[in-house]
Design a protein around this motif. Sequence first.
Motif, PDB file in Angstrom:
ATOM      1  N   GLN A   1     -42.132  16.065  -1.598  1.00  0.00           N
ATOM      2  CA  GLN A   1     -40.698  15.784  -1.503  1.00  0.00           C
ATOM      3  C   GLN A   1     -40.258  15.620  -0.050  1.00  0.00           C
ATOM      4  OE1 GLN A   1     -38.884  15.101  -4.160  1.00  0.00           O
ATOM      5  NE2 GLN A   1     -37.058  14.689  -2.964  1.00  0.00           N
ATOM      6  N   SER A   2     -40.682  16.520   0.809  1.00  0.00           N
ATOM      7  CA  SER A   2     -40.302  16.439   2.224  1.00  0.00           C
ATOM      8  C   SER A   2     -40.848  15.171   2.871  1.00  0.00           C
ATOM      9  CB  SER A   2     -40.817  17.661   2.985  1.00  0.00           C
ATOM     10  OG  SER A   2     -40.231  18.831   2.485  1.00  0.00           O
ATOM     11  N   THR A   3     -42.055  14.806   2.496  1.00  0.00           N
ATOM     12  CA  THR A   3     -42.653  13.586   3.044  1.00  0.00           C
ATOM     13  C   THR A   3     -41.864  12.364   2.599  1.00  0.00           C
ATOM     14  OG1 THR A   3     -44.827  14.633   3.094  1.00  0.00           O
ATOM     15  CG2 THR A   3     -44.774  12.223   3.167  1.00  0.00           C
ATOM     16  N   LEU A   4     -41.502  12.306   1.319  1.00  0.00           N
ATOM     17  CA  LEU A   4     -40.723  11.171   0.822  1.00  0.00           C
ATOM     18  C   LEU A   4     -39.338  11.119   1.467  1.00  0.00           C
ATOM     19  CD1 LEU A   4     -41.680  11.161  -2.959  1.00  0.00           C
ATOM     20  CD2 LEU A   4     -42.371   9.523  -1.190  1.00  0.00           C
ATOM     21  N   GLU A   5     -38.728  12.267   1.678  1.00  0.00           N
ATOM     22  CA  GLU A   5     -37.421  12.299   2.338  1.00  0.00           C
ATOM     23  C   GLU A   5     -37.522  11.751   3.754  1.00  0.00           C
ATOM     24  OE1 GLU A   5     -36.180  16.379   1.937  1.00  0.00           O
ATOM     25  OE2 GLU A   5     -35.646  16.106  -0.181  1.00  0.00           O
ATOM     26  N   HIS A   6     -38.578  12.120   4.451  1.00  0.00           N
ATOM     27  CA  HIS A   6     -38.766  11.596   5.807  1.00  0.00           C
ATOM     28  C   HIS A   6     -39.019  10.088   5.766  1.00  0.00           C
ATOM     29  CE1 HIS A   6     -39.654  11.448  10.019  1.00  0.00           C
ATOM     30  NE2 HIS A   6     -40.810  10.856   9.760  1.00  0.00           N
ATOM     31  N   CYS A   7     -39.840   9.644   4.837  1.00  0.00           N
ATOM     32  CA  CYS A   7     -40.087   8.202   4.701  1.00  0.00           C
ATOM     33  C   CYS A   7     -38.785   7.457   4.422  1.00  0.00           C
ATOM     34  CB  CYS A   7     -41.100   7.938   3.586  1.00  0.00           C
ATOM     35  SG  CYS A   7     -42.787   8.403   4.018  1.00  0.00           S
ATOM     36  N   HIS A   8     -37.961   8.036   3.566  1.00  0.00           N
ATOM     37  CA  HIS A   8     -36.668   7.417   3.258  1.00  0.00           C
ATOM     38  C   HIS A   8     -35.829   7.291   4.528  1.00  0.00           C
ATOM     39  CE1 HIS A   8     -33.306   7.219  -0.034  1.00  0.00           C
ATOM     40  NE2 HIS A   8     -33.342   6.136   0.705  1.00  0.00           N
ATOM     41  N   SER A   9     -35.887   8.301   5.373  1.00  0.00           N
ATOM     42  CA  SER A   9     -35.103   8.265   6.615  1.00  0.00           C
ATOM     43  C   SER A   9     -35.614   7.200   7.584  1.00  0.00           C
ATOM     44  CB  SER A   9     -35.115   9.635   7.300  1.00  0.00           C
ATOM     45  OG  SER A   9     -36.335   9.874   7.968  1.00  0.00           O
ATOM     46  N   MET A  10     -36.856   6.798   7.442  1.00  0.00           N
ATOM     47  CA  MET A  10     -37.447   5.818   8.354  1.00  0.00           C
ATOM     48  C   MET A  10     -37.016   4.382   8.051  1.00  0.00           C
ATOM     49  SD  MET A  10     -41.342   7.281   8.588  1.00  0.00           S
ATOM     50  CE  MET A  10     -41.901   5.981   9.689  1.00  0.00           C
ATOM     51  N   ILE A  11     -36.576   4.115   6.842  1.00  0.00           N
ATOM     52  CA  ILE A  11     -36.311   2.738   6.424  1.00  0.00           C
ATOM     53  C   ILE A  11     -35.237   2.070   7.283  1.00  0.00           C
ATOM     54  CG2 ILE A  11     -35.425   1.320   4.527  1.00  0.00           C
ATOM     55  CD1 ILE A  11     -37.011   3.195   2.629  1.00  0.00           C
ATOM     56  N   ASN A  12     -34.107   2.731   7.489  1.00  0.00           N
ATOM     57  CA  ASN A  12     -33.052   2.114   8.306  1.00  0.00           C
ATOM     58  C   ASN A  12     -33.479   1.956   9.758  1.00  0.00           C
ATOM     59  OD1 ASN A  12     -31.140   1.491   6.370  1.00  0.00           O
ATOM     60  ND2 ASN A  12     -30.192   3.515   6.482  1.00  0.00           N
ATOM     61  N   GLN A  13     -34.289   2.883  10.233  1.00  0.00           N
ATOM     62  CA  GLN A  13     -34.775   2.753  11.609  1.00  0.00           C
ATOM     63  C   GLN A  13     -35.682   1.531  11.737  1.00  0.00           C
ATOM     64  OE1 GLN A  13     -33.783   4.597  14.342  1.00  0.00           O
ATOM     65  NE2 GLN A  13     -34.836   2.936  15.376  1.00  0.00           N
ATOM     66  N   ILE A  14     -36.501   1.282  10.730  1.00  0.00           N
ATOM     67  CA  ILE A  14     -37.352   0.085  10.764  1.00  0.00           C
ATOM     68  C   ILE A  14     -36.479  -1.164  10.767  1.00  0.00           C
ATOM     69  CG2 ILE A  14     -39.122  -1.254   9.558  1.00  0.00           C
ATOM     70  CD1 ILE A  14     -40.200   1.440   8.461  1.00  0.00           C
ATOM     71  N   ARG A  15     -35.416  -1.156   9.988  1.00  0.00           N
ATOM     72  CA  ARG A  15     -34.489  -2.301   9.998  1.00  0.00           C
ATOM     73  C   ARG A  15     -33.918  -2.524  11.397  1.00  0.00           C
ATOM     74  NH1 ARG A  15     -32.269  -0.092   4.680  1.00  0.00           N
ATOM     75  NH2 ARG A  15     -33.196  -1.450   3.105  1.00  0.00           N
ATOM     76  N   THR A  16     -33.618  -1.442  12.095  1.00  0.00           N
ATOM     77  CA  THR A  16     -33.110  -1.550  13.463  1.00  0.00           C
ATOM     78  C   THR A  16     -34.167  -2.154  14.382  1.00  0.00           C
ATOM     79  OG1 THR A  16     -31.642   0.345  13.126  1.00  0.00           O
ATOM     80  CG2 THR A  16     -32.151  -0.241  15.410  1.00  0.00           C
ATOM     81  N   PHE A  17     -35.408  -1.742  14.217  1.00  0.00           N
ATOM     82  CA  PHE A  17     -36.485  -2.328  15.022  1.00  0.00           C
ATOM     83  C   PHE A  17     -36.566  -3.834  14.788  1.00  0.00           C
ATOM     84  CE2 PHE A  17     -38.888   1.944  14.511  1.00  0.00           C
ATOM     85  CZ  PHE A  17     -38.194   2.501  15.572  1.00  0.00           C
ATOM     86  N   VAL A  18     -36.458  -4.248  13.537  1.00  0.00           N
ATOM     87  CA  VAL A  18     -36.511  -5.678  13.207  1.00  0.00           C
ATOM     88  C   VAL A  18     -35.331  -6.402  13.850  1.00  0.00           C
ATOM     89  CG1 VAL A  18     -36.410  -7.367  11.335  1.00  0.00           C
ATOM     90  CG2 VAL A  18     -37.811  -5.310  11.071  1.00  0.00           C
ATOM     91  N   ALA A  19     -34.137  -5.840  13.727  1.00  0.00           N
ATOM     92  CA  ALA A  19     -32.941  -6.466  14.297  1.00  0.00           C
ATOM     93  C   ALA A  19     -33.049  -6.614  15.812  1.00  0.00           C
ATOM     94  CB  ALA A  19     -31.700  -5.653  13.933  1.00  0.00           C
ATOM     95  N   ASN A  20     -33.732  -5.663  16.447  1.00  0.00           N
ATOM     96  CA  ASN A  20     -33.906  -5.693  17.903  1.00  0.00           C
ATOM     97  C   ASN A  20     -35.192  -6.405  18.317  1.00  0.00           C
ATOM     98  OD1 ASN A  20     -31.513  -4.273  18.335  1.00  0.00           O
ATOM     99  ND2 ASN A  20     -32.544  -2.303  18.185  1.00  0.00           N
ATOM    100  N   ASP A  21     -35.847  -7.034  17.357  1.00  0.00           N
ATOM    101  CA  ASP A  21     -37.090  -7.774  17.586  1.00  0.00           C
ATOM    102  C   ASP A  21     -38.203  -6.895  18.163  1.00  0.00           C
ATOM    103  OD1 ASP A  21     -38.314 -10.210  17.059  1.00  0.00           O
ATOM    104  OD2 ASP A  21     -38.184 -10.831  19.156  1.00  0.00           O
ATOM    105  N   ASN A  22     -38.191  -5.639  17.785  1.00  0.00           N
ATOM    106  CA  ASN A  22     -39.248  -4.705  18.181  1.00  0.00           C
ATOM    107  C   ASN A  22     -40.258  -4.644  17.030  1.00  0.00           C
ATOM    108  OD1 ASN A  22     -40.839  -2.679  19.204  1.00  0.00           O
ATOM    109  ND2 ASN A  22     -39.167  -1.229  19.542  1.00  0.00           N
ATOM    110  N   MET A  23     -40.932  -5.761  16.823  1.00  0.00           N
ATOM    111  CA  MET A  23     -41.772  -5.902  15.638  1.00  0.00           C
ATOM    112  C   MET A  23     -43.036  -5.052  15.693  1.00  0.00           C
ATOM    113  SD  MET A  23     -39.837  -7.547  13.764  1.00  0.00           S
ATOM    114  CE  MET A  23     -40.958  -7.633  12.369  1.00  0.00           C
ATOM    115  N   ASP A  24     -43.591  -4.837  16.868  1.00  0.00           N
ATOM    116  CA  ASP A  24     -44.782  -3.982  16.942  1.00  0.00           C
ATOM    117  C   ASP A  24     -44.491  -2.604  16.363  1.00  0.00           C
ATOM    118  OD1 ASP A  24     -46.362  -5.941  18.079  1.00  0.00           O
ATOM    119  OD2 ASP A  24     -46.059  -5.235  20.135  1.00  0.00           O
ATOM    120  N   LYS A  25     -43.356  -2.051  16.744  1.00  0.00           N
ATOM    121  CA  LYS A  25     -42.995  -0.727  16.237  1.00  0.00           C
ATOM    122  C   LYS A  25     -42.649  -0.798  14.749  1.00  0.00           C
ATOM    123  CE  LYS A  25     -40.874   3.459  17.842  1.00  0.00           C
ATOM    124  NZ  LYS A  25     -40.136   4.091  18.931  1.00  0.00           N
TER     125      LYS A  25
END
Length: 90
Positions: free
Chosen positions: A38-62
């Motif tokens: 459960q804790s792992t899935l909650e953390h993964c869920h929290s990562m999704i919007n951050q990944i979207r931010t990386f994409v928006a900022n063209d930080n594709m490697d990250k």
Amino acid sequence: MTKDSLLKTLNLYEHVLKSAEVKIQEASFRKHYKTDKQSTLEHCHSMINQIRTFVANDNMDKAWRWLGFLQGCFWTLGLFSLNELREHNS
């Protein structure tokens, strides 16, 4: 995988986690963080919007690294098979 397909994949993962009523909870970076499913899935869920931010900022490697982490967790926890994850990446 293009940026658009990455974002669609993130939408899928977010939908799956929301459907399972997984909360958004970033992991603590303390030394002894719980690593239950459960804790792992909650953390993964929290990562999704951050990944979207990386994409928006063209930080594709990250974005790719973080996607790999998500997918590794999802496979290890049995949310998706390797074949399903491969399809998500096409």
